[in-house]
Write a protein that holds these residues in place. Structure first.
Motif: not given
Lengths: 571, 291
Positions: B50, B52, B69-71
């Motif tokens: 959750k 970015m 993480s999302y990145k």
């Protein structure tokens, strides 16, 4: 071929009601069931300067602005002088006299003059702003602009502002009718009679792009003002929130495309719209979209360049930039629109292609379409296919840039469990981790380019206008297509063997389709509104065709007569 | 940020480390900042899916690679603008930008005011080492003129800018400063920045041991001084006065915090005003263009 259309041009000082008069005539013609194609030029100045609005209307389909006007209505001396050289025997000129700012003197031979004291009548009504209403009334009587539909259009516009405003404008209109009724009609021009009502809308190119965006399932738009594209943002800003989504205005075009990439990575169908200078600023980020395989859609409403160039004028000179504008080998899809109907349909298609192929898609419109109001069939939302990106199904181990048979790797929205990944401008392997190995860079280039090969075969085939062998085949793009359509029709009506080829998919180029077309033509002519012959360049580079270039770059579109004359030279 | 993303998981700081090895030089201050980020994420219980993490280009812009993480690793100077779009798309997620002084204030300088004034709900951690490290040592917007660097062999011609005054002026709603040599302070300020609803800016002095030989650990340690107790963080004037280093010391701690609607709050108000919803009938929009 008998002329069945009527072209009315209105000229005057910006702010004098030129544009609104044109809009009323266009709306009246549309209400009368006629096909309408308008053409406008604005001064680059904020206020004042020469403004022009031309309406071409016919009971049959009209594809372009026409050769020149049949009827000219001028609000001042400047507009008269600007257009004097285009008057021919038979042209009808309605002008503000006496009481206006000029005396026309002797009209060119064969030109019919209709003096209407517009300014004086408006002054008598104690409102100089009703000058254009007086003109409309006069035009209505003189050229059969149907009173009922014209009054309908006026009522729709002014009715909202209250009865007093409406009545006042209708008084001006009645005064104009009265003045014209005293004159003797000498010219042959009259608008076609009222047709059966059609299920149409009247919309300008930029608004139509906005409509296409909203219909195409757009979820985020980042805007930066630029002529001649800003109306797209205005339309989207007005209507996108109705669908629960957002438009923001960024600090510059670089920020716009950056925000679009960020929003797209995070799962939203996203776009921006700009003109050449803005597209130039976006080049680096478009390369990142290619590299990170992020769906983004950019509309470029082309204007005269380079640099600030001719900001309010028409040109088709961004094809090089659209196709190759980025460093490195940065694949993308480039489409171009022919007319306002295309502005709706192809905006939806461009959004679809961006989602399907996970790459930048650039849609080229141009300055003449941006402000051209046209009648188009009312779009039926249910009839459009809306494509969304391929998303990961949750099976197996997620790799963002996984090699797949069709070279397209499923995306995963942030928040998806077990699919954390990086979108990066660095060269990367299947997982997104940086990878500088030579064989990897090569393989990833192949993935990014090869995924687009399929478009050439699956996108609707390029339209071929005509059949059999031809002495001249005309290949053109953008709004010049509409001009060529009419020219080709006229030439064929004269018994000449002429065909047209009208690509909408500019890149990747459907090379086989070009070759097949050229094989049926003795000569290939490529008219374009740019100096270098940008499409001709790509044809020369990518195919075996040796096209004959035909370029104009005066800030104005071609006319059908120019194409007709050029083709005849070649036969 | 949206409280929905907080206290979702129990993870130790080291569990936020990704599988990618850290590439910074030994002794670089960035290691301390990265550890502070891990600690802040752990203490807030943020679910890596959750979040970015978004960056531009530079040494510090490698940070997302090291965080679970999302990145996005974007272009030089553009991280904040990219993050703005991502944040609008997913206001429910934690958005963190990490970058350097050159990335943020030189090439990306045109974007900084707008993230701040729009009050985009995200955390911007700026690793301020007064140098371009990845390109091997050119002077940056925060370099002191005394710095003899790659392109300033005789010292620099420019007056350094002050990131804190800049961000305070443009309306950032959380402005803090720390020094990489104080990891606990860094962690607490980053934690506060993530919890803050709105645009949070954390400036962290970070020594570059390879290319900036004047802004050393010792220099920064001596430069910083904790924000005095009793400082009112809602007082913009007081925050600006502190940022101007009245006693020659750079303030360390939270200087300013303000509550203001975020960009997404304002955009959502527009949607509410027009009665917007995903099923709004497109024909109603089309009908507006009938003649």
């Amino acid at each position: 071929m008998a002329k069945r259309d009527l072209i009315i041009r209105i000229g005057g000082e910006g702010g004098e009601g030129v544009i609104s008069s044109g809009d009323f005539i266009a709306a009246a013609c549309a209400r009368a069931g006629l096909d309408v194609y308008t053409f406008k030029t604005f001064p680059a100045e904020i206020k004042g300067g020469y403004a022009m609005y031309q309406v071409r209307a016919s009971a049959e389909r009209v594809y372009n602005q026409g050769d020149t006007f049949d009827v000219l209505c001028v609000f001042n001396g400047e507009a008269f002088e600007v257009n004097k050289s285009q008057m021919r025997p038979g042209t009808a000129v309605v002008y503000d006299y006496p009481g206006g700012d000029f005396e026309p003197g002797e009209l060119p031979p064969g030109v019919f003059g209709y003096p209407i004291p517009m300014t004086q009548a408006a002054k008598d009504m104690k409102s100089i702003r009703s000058k254009n209403m007086v003109a409309l009334g006069a035009l209505s009587v003189l050229f059969n602009i149907h009173e009922s539909t014209l009054v309908g259009a006026l009522t729709k516009k002014f009715g909202k502002k209250g009865k007093e405003v409406l009545d006042f404008n209708l008084q001006g209109f009645a005064k104009g009718k009265e003045l014209a009724a005293k004159l003797t009609k000498q010219d042959p021009w009259r608008l076609a009679d009222v047709q059966d009502p059609k299920d149409i809308i009247v919309i300008a190119g930029n608004d139509a792009v906005g409509l296409g965006a909203v219909m195409g399932g757009l979820e985020f738009f980042s805007a930066y003002p630029i002529t001649p594209a800003t109306e797209i943002a205005k339309y989207v800003a007005t209507h996108l929130p109705k669908r629960g989504n957002h438009l923001i205005q960024a600090e510059d075009e670089i920020a716009s495309i950056s925000q679009v990439i960020g929003a797209s990575y995070a799962g939203l169908k996203s776009m921006t719209a700009t003109s050449g200078p803005g597209l130039a600023l976006m080049s680096e980020m478009l390369g990142m979209a290619s590299m990170s395989e992020t769906p983004v859609m950019v509309v470029d409403v082309q204007r005269g360049g380079p640099s600030t160039g001719l900001p309010t004028k028409h040109e088709q000179s961004d094809l090089f930039l659209a196709i190759h504008g980025a460093h490195g080998d940065a694949p993308r899809v480039v489409l171009s629109v022919e007319d306002v109907h295309d502005c709706v349909d192809m905006t939806i298609e461009a959004l679809n292609l961006a989602e399907e192929y996970q790459c930048p898609v650039i849609l080229l419109s141009d300055g003449s379409l941006a402000f051209s109001t046209q009648t188009i069939p009312a779009p039926k939302p249910a009839s459009y296919t809306i494509v969304n990106r391929r998303r990961w199904d949750g099976q197996g181990t997620y790799k963002r840039y996984e090699f797949t048979p069709d070279h397209i790797s499923p995306m995963a929205d942030p928040g998806t469990p077990n699919a954390m990944h990086i979108a990066t401008g660095l060269e990367h392997g299947e997982t997104g981790a940086p990878n500088w190995r030579p064989e990897n860079h090569w393989a990833m280039h192949e993935k990014r380019f090869n995924k687009l090969n399929r478009i050439v075969d699956t996108y609707r085939p390029t339209e071929i206008d005509g059949s059999g062998d031809a002495d001249v085949g005309v290949i053109t793009w953008g709004s010049t297509i509409g001009v060529v359509r009419e020219a080709v029709q006229r030439l064929r009506a004269e018994g000449l063997k002429v065909k047209g080829f009208y690509p909408k998919l500019m890149w990747p180029m459907p090379v086989q389709q070009y070759e097949a077309f050229a094989a049926t033509c003795k000569k290939i002519l490529v008219p374009e509104v740019n100096y270098q012959g940008q499409l001709a360049h790509f044809i020369r580079a990518e195919t075996s065709i040796k096209p004959i270039r035909f370029n104009i770059c005066g800030g104005l579109p071609f006319t059908p007569a120019m194409i007709v004359a050029k083709v005849k030279e070649l036969i | 940020m949206s409280t929905a993303a907080l206290h979702q998981v129990e993870m130790k700081p080291k569990e936020y480390k990704s599988e990618v090895s850290v590439v910074w030089c030994p002794g670089c201050g960035h290691h301390g900042i990265l550890n502070a980020i891990y600690r802040a994420l752990s203490e807030l219980g943020i679910d890596p899916t959750k979040m970015m993490s978004i960056s531009g280009i530079g040494c510090s812009s490698r940070t997302p690679y090291f965080i679970k993480s999302y990145k996005m690793h974007t272009l030089h100077g553009r991280a904040g603008a990219v993050a703005t779009g991502a944040q609008i798309a997913r206001p429910d997620l934690v958005v963190m930008v990490t970058g350097g002084d050159g990335d943020g204030f030189s090439i990306g300088g045109g974007h900084m005011p707008h993230m701040a004034r729009k009050n985009v709900d995200m955390t911007y951690v700026l690793y301020d080492n007064g140098i371009y490290g990845l390109t091997k040592g050119q002077y940056s917007p925060t370099s002191r003129p005394e710095l003899k660097a790659y392109t300033t062999p005789y010292g620099g011609p420019d007056t350094p800018m002050d990131p804190l005054l800049y961000m305070l002026t443009y309306g950032a709603t959380y402005v803090a400063q720390a020094f990489a040599g104080k990891p606990k302070v860094c962690a607490d300020l980053i934690k506060g920045a993530i919890e803050h609803r709105g645009f949070s800016y954390v400036n962290i002095f970070s020594q570059c041991t390879s290319f900036n030989h004047i802004d050393t650990v010792e220099y920064y340690r001596d430069l910083v001084e904790e924000v005095p107790t009793g400082h009112d963080v809602t007082d913009l004037g007081a925050a600006m006065a502190l940022a101007r280093r009245p006693n020659g010391k750079a303030p360390m701690g939270l200087l300013y915090q303000d509550k203001r609607p975020t960009l997404v709050d304002r955009l959502q108000e527009i949607v509410t005003k027009v009665g917007g919803h995903p099923d709004y009938d497109l024909n109603k929009i089309i009908d507006l263009s009938r003649p």
